[in-house]
Design an enzyme around this catalytic site. Structure first.
Site, PDB file in Angstrom:
ATOM      1  N   LYS A  61       0.844  -1.201   0.000  1.00 28.18           N
ATOM      2  CA  LYS A  61       0.000   0.000   0.000  1.00 28.18           C
ATOM      3  C   LYS A  61       0.883   1.256   0.000  1.00 28.18           C
ATOM      4  O   LYS A  61       0.611   2.216  -0.717  1.00 28.18           O
ATOM      5  CB  LYS A  61      -0.930  -0.012   1.227  1.00 28.18           C
ATOM      6  CG  LYS A  61      -2.062  -1.028   1.101  1.00 28.18           C
ATOM      7  CD  LYS A  61      -2.829  -1.302   2.389  1.00 28.18           C
ATOM      8  CE  LYS A  61      -3.832  -2.452   2.168  1.00 28.18           C
ATOM      9  NZ  LYS A  61      -4.527  -2.915   3.371  1.00 28.18           N
ATOM     10  N   GLN A 105      -4.690  -1.683   9.757  1.00 26.06           N
ATOM     11  CA  GLN A 105      -4.643  -2.999   9.109  1.00 26.06           C
ATOM     12  C   GLN A 105      -5.270  -4.064  10.021  1.00 26.06           C
ATOM     13  O   GLN A 105      -4.950  -4.147  11.201  1.00 26.06           O
ATOM     14  CB  GLN A 105      -3.180  -3.353   8.767  1.00 26.06           C
ATOM     15  CG  GLN A 105      -3.015  -4.638   7.984  1.00 26.06           C
ATOM     16  CD  GLN A 105      -3.579  -4.574   6.569  1.00 26.06           C
ATOM     17  OE1 GLN A 105      -3.719  -3.507   5.971  1.00 26.06           O
ATOM     18  NE2 GLN A 105      -3.891  -5.724   6.006  1.00 26.06           N
ATOM     19  N   ASP A 128     -10.752   3.255   4.315  1.00 26.50           N
ATOM     20  CA  ASP A 128     -11.018   1.825   4.222  1.00 26.50           C
ATOM     21  C   ASP A 128     -12.529   1.559   4.213  1.00 26.50           C
ATOM     22  O   ASP A 128     -12.966   0.446   3.905  1.00 26.50           O
ATOM     23  CB  ASP A 128     -10.421   1.173   5.472  1.00 26.50           C
ATOM     24  CG  ASP A 128      -9.580  -0.032   5.156  1.00 26.50           C
ATOM     25  OD1 ASP A 128      -9.367  -0.307   3.975  1.00 26.50           O
ATOM     26  OD2 ASP A 128      -9.164  -0.687   6.114  1.00 26.50           O
TER      27      ASP A 128
HETATM   28  N1  GUN Z   1      -6.907  -6.912   5.972  1.00 23.01           N
HETATM   29  C1  GUN Z   1      -7.184  -7.577   4.834  1.00 23.01           C
HETATM   30  N2  GUN Z   1      -7.779  -6.754   3.940  1.00 23.01           N
HETATM   31  C2  GUN Z   1      -7.889  -5.554   4.531  1.00 23.01           C
HETATM   32  C3  GUN Z   1      -8.418  -4.308   4.112  1.00 23.01           C
HETATM   33  O1  GUN Z   1      -8.918  -4.122   2.999  1.00 23.01           O
HETATM   34  N3  GUN Z   1      -8.352  -3.305   5.029  1.00 23.01           N
HETATM   35  C4  GUN Z   1      -7.819  -3.485   6.266  1.00 23.01           C
HETATM   36  N4  GUN Z   1      -7.808  -2.447   7.098  1.00 23.01           N
HETATM   37  N5  GUN Z   1      -7.312  -4.622   6.679  1.00 23.01           N
HETATM   38  C5  GUN Z   1      -7.349  -5.659   5.807  1.00 23.01           C
END
Ligand code: GUN
Length: 297
Positions: A61, A105, A128
């Site tokens: 990311k 995350q 998110d």
């Molecule tokens: N863990 C796996 N996919 C995601 C996501 O799209 N966002 C977040 N915050 N954690 C994740």
């Protein structure tokens, strides 16, 4: 690109290439920010603990954020961080006017209360799209951020000219991260799919899946979707991720399904990269909501 230019699998299904579409969209975002005079737009991530796949996702990311011309800030806390420590880290990002988007995350270590932590993210910085307020806005059709993975699926559907109006869609999996918002996005006015939400307790799952023109698997159970689950010519989109001795695998048995499907995502390289593209687009939208001037070119 016309439909005839799309790359195909050995048996002729359209291969829905998420890496390629992500790179196109990140490139477009970079151009847009450059034209806007390169405003400082910051995405901050919070990573707690040392789960290896989470570390890989977060570093990807950041890499793509920088490619798009965003400022990327990574906050890391040890796996034994307390609830108070994580909350105070998120609170300080929420207050910081230099930070436009916040991503915590998931999954967080088991001793932490995820809901209480997510609730500290202001809706306009919730890139998110996971907080109660963002999901509520999605349900009510108000402006806000939609969760990145189901949004990425919608971008793939659009890019690969998958017809949605009047189509039957089946979403397998009812998570708040993917399945539930996916149902809402597919059923929106203008998209107009007729959506069924299936899950681990659905009886005759294969038969339900076989009714789908668009089948989206988001369970996290390796090989759940076999050829008998797929209507000939259907679009099959794999969002599931599970860990096996062969590494990360999806919900769809690609080799068995590809000869039946009309279009299919690879795993990896399908929906995962699109999650990142949408996260970056949401971050720019968040900055615009917070007063940064980024014209649509
Ligand atoms: N863990 C796996 N996919 C995601 C996501 O799209 N966002 C977040 N915050 N954690 C994740």
């Amino acid at each position: 690109m016309t439909a005839t230019d799309f790359q195909r699998t050995p048996n002729g299904a359209v291969l829905m290439d998420g890496n390629r579409l992500r790179d196109t969209r990140v490139g477009m975002l970079a151009g847009r920010l450059l034209q806007a005079g390169s405003p400082s737009i910051c995405l901050a991530t919070v990573l707690v603990g040392d789960d290896a796949p989470s570390r890989v996702y977060v570093s990807m990311k950041h890499r793509k954020a920088v490619e798009a011309g965003l400022v990327s800030r990574g906050l890391e806390l040890p796996s034994e961080a307390t609830q108070d420590e994580v909350e105070s880290a998120v609170r300080s990002l929420a207050r910081d006017p230099q930070v436009h988007g916040i991503l915590v995350q998931l999954p967080l270590p088991g001793h932490l209360d995820t809901e209480r932590i997510l609730a500290l993210i202001p809706a306009e910085k919730d890139v998110d799209g996971l907080t109660e307020r963002s999901l509520g806005r999605l349900v009510r059709g108000l402006p806000g951020h939609a969760p990145c993975t189901p949004l990425g699926v919608m971008r793939l559907i659009e890019h690969y000219h998958v017809a949605t109006q009047g189509a039957r869609a089946v979403v397998v999996g009812r998570s708040t991260l993917v399945g539930l918002p996916q149902v809402l996005l597919l059923g929106r006015k203008g998209i107009d799919a007729t959506v069924t939400l299936a899950h681990s307790r659905t009886s005759n799952l294969a038969e339900v899946c076989r009714s789908a023109d668009i089948l989206i698997a988001a369970v996290g159970q390796a090989g759940l979707i076999t050829a008998e689950c797929v209507k000939p010519g259907a679009t099959v989109i794999d969002v599931g991720v599970s860990r096996s001795e062969h590494g990360l695998v999806g919900d769809v048995d690609f080799d068995a399904v590809e000869p039946v499907a009309g279009a299919i995502t690879p795993m990896p390289g399908g929906t995962g990269p699109m999650t990142i593209a949408c996260l970056l687009e949401n971050t720019v939208a968040a900055a615009v909501m917070q007063g940064v001037d980024v014209p649509l070119v």
